[in-house]
Structure formats: structure tokens, C-alpha cells
Design a protein around this motif. Structure first.
Motif, short mmCIF file in Angstrom:
data_model
loop_
_atom_site.label_atom_id
_atom_site.label_comp_id
_atom_site.label_asym_id
_atom_site.label_seq_id
_atom_site.Cartn_x
_atom_site.Cartn_y
_atom_site.Cartn_z
N TYR A 121 -46.46 -6.84 -2.96
CA TYR A 121 -46.12 -6.57 -4.36
C TYR A 121 -46.38 -5.10 -4.69
CZ TYR A 121 -46.42 -6.54 -9.45
OH TYR A 121 -46.26 -6.22 -10.78
N TRP A 124 -43.85 -2.73 -2.58
CA TRP A 124 -42.40 -2.81 -2.65
C TRP A 124 -41.86 -3.76 -3.73
CZ3 TRP A 124 -39.40 -6.75 0.56
CH2 TRP A 124 -38.02 -6.63 0.34
N LEU A 125 -42.31 -5.02 -3.69
CA LEU A 125 -41.64 -6.05 -4.48
C LEU A 125 -41.78 -5.87 -5.99
CD1 LEU A 125 -42.27 -9.23 -2.30
CD2 LEU A 125 -40.13 -7.98 -2.64
N LYS A 126 -42.79 -5.13 -6.44
CA LYS A 126 -42.95 -4.94 -7.89
C LYS A 126 -41.77 -4.18 -8.48
CE LYS A 126 -46.11 -2.13 -9.41
NZ LYS A 126 -47.45 -1.52 -9.58
N ARG A 127 -41.03 -3.48 -7.64
CA ARG A 127 -39.88 -2.69 -8.10
C ARG A 127 -38.57 -3.44 -7.94
NH1 ARG A 127 -43.67 -0.03 -5.50
NH2 ARG A 127 -44.59 1.84 -6.41
N THR A 128 -38.63 -4.74 -7.66
CA THR A 128 -37.42 -5.53 -7.44
C THR A 128 -37.41 -6.76 -8.34
OG1 THR A 128 -38.31 -7.05 -5.75
CG2 THR A 128 -37.62 -4.84 -5.01
N LEU A 129 -36.29 -7.45 -8.35
CA LEU A 129 -36.19 -8.68 -9.14
C LEU A 129 -36.99 -9.82 -8.52
CD1 LEU A 129 -32.41 -8.64 -10.16
CD2 LEU A 129 -34.39 -7.94 -11.51
N ALA A 130 -37.49 -9.60 -7.30
CA ALA A 130 -38.34 -10.61 -6.64
C ALA A 130 -39.82 -10.34 -6.91
CB ALA A 130 -38.06 -10.61 -5.14
N SER A 131 -40.11 -9.60 -7.96
CA SER A 131 -41.50 -9.19 -8.23
C SER A 131 -42.44 -10.36 -8.47
CB SER A 131 -41.55 -8.25 -9.45
OG SER A 131 -41.01 -8.88 -10.60
N ARG A 189 -38.78 -1.34 -11.92
CA ARG A 189 -37.96 -2.31 -12.65
C ARG A 189 -38.01 -3.65 -11.94
NH1 ARG A 189 -34.67 -2.35 -16.83
NH2 ARG A 189 -32.86 -3.74 -16.90
N GLY A 190 -39.05 -4.40 -12.22
CA GLY A 190 -39.17 -5.74 -11.68
C GLY A 190 -38.51 -6.75 -12.59
#
Length: 282
Positions: A121, A124-131, A189-190
Motif C-alpha cells: 500500500y 504503490w497501491l495507495k496511488r491506484t484504484l486498488a488502494s 489518487r486512490g
């Protein structure tokens, strides 16, 4: 100088969430019947992992925090260096692994997966729609880590895992809400950012209300003697969620909104703790 650095390191670890998650884990372990010495190991392994996740967050976000002049962040405010926080994050993760292994290979794998999920998270993932996925995984595996830490490891019930995951999903939205403006300035942008403050608030409460419903049904099925307690928890959890959703949809965001989210989460945690051995799959 040393005192200043220690203060910075403590703040960079996100001590509130780390302590809260560790306390929930320990309470759950005690209620489930984990032996006292193993409860200590469960708490130590969870705390090391949570500190690692907290420190990695501040280390990885250091440039972003500096760009938006986050005075509450130790690295951005100069209390501690980025390299020191990075070293602490890696050291805490390294300590969590042997502590987890002392509880058995299955418990170790689950805790390491939870830690890796938290790091994913931050990195990487905090910046995606999979946050929200790392929160689902890290919190969802928490009951499983506890039951696999028994001297005779057992899986946890599906509903305990579901409650943990829903708690985590709600916590994700609650955690991001105060930082939406700063995140937008630095390109983060999560999922909560894409949905907006209002929708995110509703989803946070809906997730916690659903957690209360699942916990109530699971407890009632596994331990009929606790039906009354489960229903009380359900009524409290749903009432708080409804009040929060109405507030989110009809008024500008206030501190009361966040307090209602915390209260809803506490109800769900209490339900899990009260369930005790009922979260162990038969």
C-alpha cells in the motif's frame, strides 16, 4: 538531540494505529484461548510488523510530505532523517519474521503476508484504484493469524475473516479522508480520491455496518449464548453507521464524522473480542 530523534522516530511509526491494531490482536488472542506466552509473541510479532508498516509509510512518503510542508511529519519537519526511518522500517520487518516463526510456519506466513500487504500500500497501491486491497488483506488475515497461533493451529471462521476485512476497508476510507487535499496536490489518487469525500464517508460507514451484521450472524450461529450481546452490538453498529451516513450526506465534513467512524469500528472490534473461541473454525 537524542530525545528529539526518538520523538521523531516514535511519531514516524504511526504509534496510534500500531498500538490499536496490536491491542486488538492481543485481546483477540486472549479471548480465543491462546496460551499466555504465545499471546506475548503474538503481540510482539504484530507490533513489529505494524511499526515496520508505519515507518515505511513515512520513509516512502517523505518527498510528498516535504512538498506539501507537512509539519506533523517528522521527516518533513526535520526531526529525523529519511535514512533513519528507512533503517527502522527494515529492521522492524526483520524482527517480525523470527517472532512470527516462533508461533509456527502457518502463523508466520499469514503475518508476513499482512506486513507485505501494508508495504505494498505504502509503496504503490495507495496511488491506484486498488488502494483498498491491502487493508482488506492485512485486516482480514488478523483473526487468522490469531487462531493459527494456538498451540494446535486452527483456521478462523469465514465470518471472522470477513469482519476483519470489512473493518480494514472502512478504516482505509476513514484514514484517507483527512488527507484528501494534500494527496491531490501530490498526485496520489486512490479509490477514496476517485469517489470523493461524500461517497467515501458513506462507504466507510457502510463497510463497518456490514461488519456488524456479519459479526452478529456469525456469533449467533456459533455461540447461541451470546445472541443478546451480538444483537446489542448489531443495533449499536448499525445506528452509528446510519447516523454517520446521514451526517455525511447532509452536512459539511466535521470531526464528529471521524469520531462516529471510530465508534463504529470499536463496536465491531468488541463483537470480535466477545466472540472469543467462536472465531475458531470447527
Amino acid at each position: 538531540m537524542i530525545r528529539r530523534m526518538l520523538r521523531g522516530m516514535i511519531r514516524a511509526s504511526h504509534p496510534g494505529p500500531a498500538a490499536a491494531v496490536t491491542l486488538v490482536t492481543v485481546v483477540l488472542a486472549i479471548g480465543t484461548g491462546v496460551e499466555p506466552m504465545r499471546v506475548v509473541l503474538v503481540g510482539a510479532a504484530m507490533l513489529a510488523g505494524q511499526l515496520s508498516i508505519g515507518w515505511s509509510n513515512d520513509w516512502i512518503d517523505a518527498d510528498r510530505d516535504t512538498a506539501v510542508a507537512r509539519s506533523d511529519k517528522p521527516i518533513a519537519s526535520g526531526l529525523v532523517t529519511r535514512s533513519a526511518v528507512r533503517a527502522a522500517a527494515i529492521a522492524a520487518a526483520a524482527i517480525a519474521i523470527p517472532l512470527s516463526l516462533l508461533l509456527g510456519p502457518l502463523a508466520a506466513v499469514v503475518n508476513i503476508v499482512g506486513i507485505a500487504s501494508g508495504w505494498s500500500y505504502n509503496a504503490w497501491l495507495k496511488r491506484t484504484l486498488a488502494s483498498g486491497v491491502p487493508y482488506l488483506v492485512t485486516f482480514g488475515t488478523l483473526p487468522l493469524f490469531v487462531t493459527l497461533s494456538l498451540s494446535e493451529p486452527r483456521p478462523s471462521t469465514w465470518w471472522a475473516i470477513a469482519v476483519g476485512a470489512l473493518l480494514g476497508f472502512g478504516a482505509h476510507f476513514a484514514n484517507v479522508l483527512p488527507d484528501l487535499a494534500d494527496d491531490a496536490r501530490t498526485g496520489v489518487r486512490g479509490l477514496p480520491h476517485a469517489l470523493g469525500r461524500g461517497a467515501s464517508s458513506v462507504i466507510a460507514f457502510a463497510s463497518l455496518a456490514l461488519a456488524s451484521i456479519v459479526a452478529c450472524l456469525g456469533i449467533a450461529a456459533a455461540s447461541p449464548a451470546l445472541v443478546v450481546v451480538a444483537v446489542i452490538g448489531l443495533v449499536a453498529g448499525v445506528a452509528l453507521a446510519v447516523a454517520g451516513i446521514v451526517l455525511a450526506l447532509t452536512r459539511p465534513p466535521t470531526r464528529l464524522l471521524f469520531q462516529l467512524i471510530i465508534a463504529s469500528a470499536v463496536v465491531d472490534v468488541i463483537l470480535l473480542a466477545v466472540a472469543g473461541p467462536a472465531i475458531v473454525a470447527r
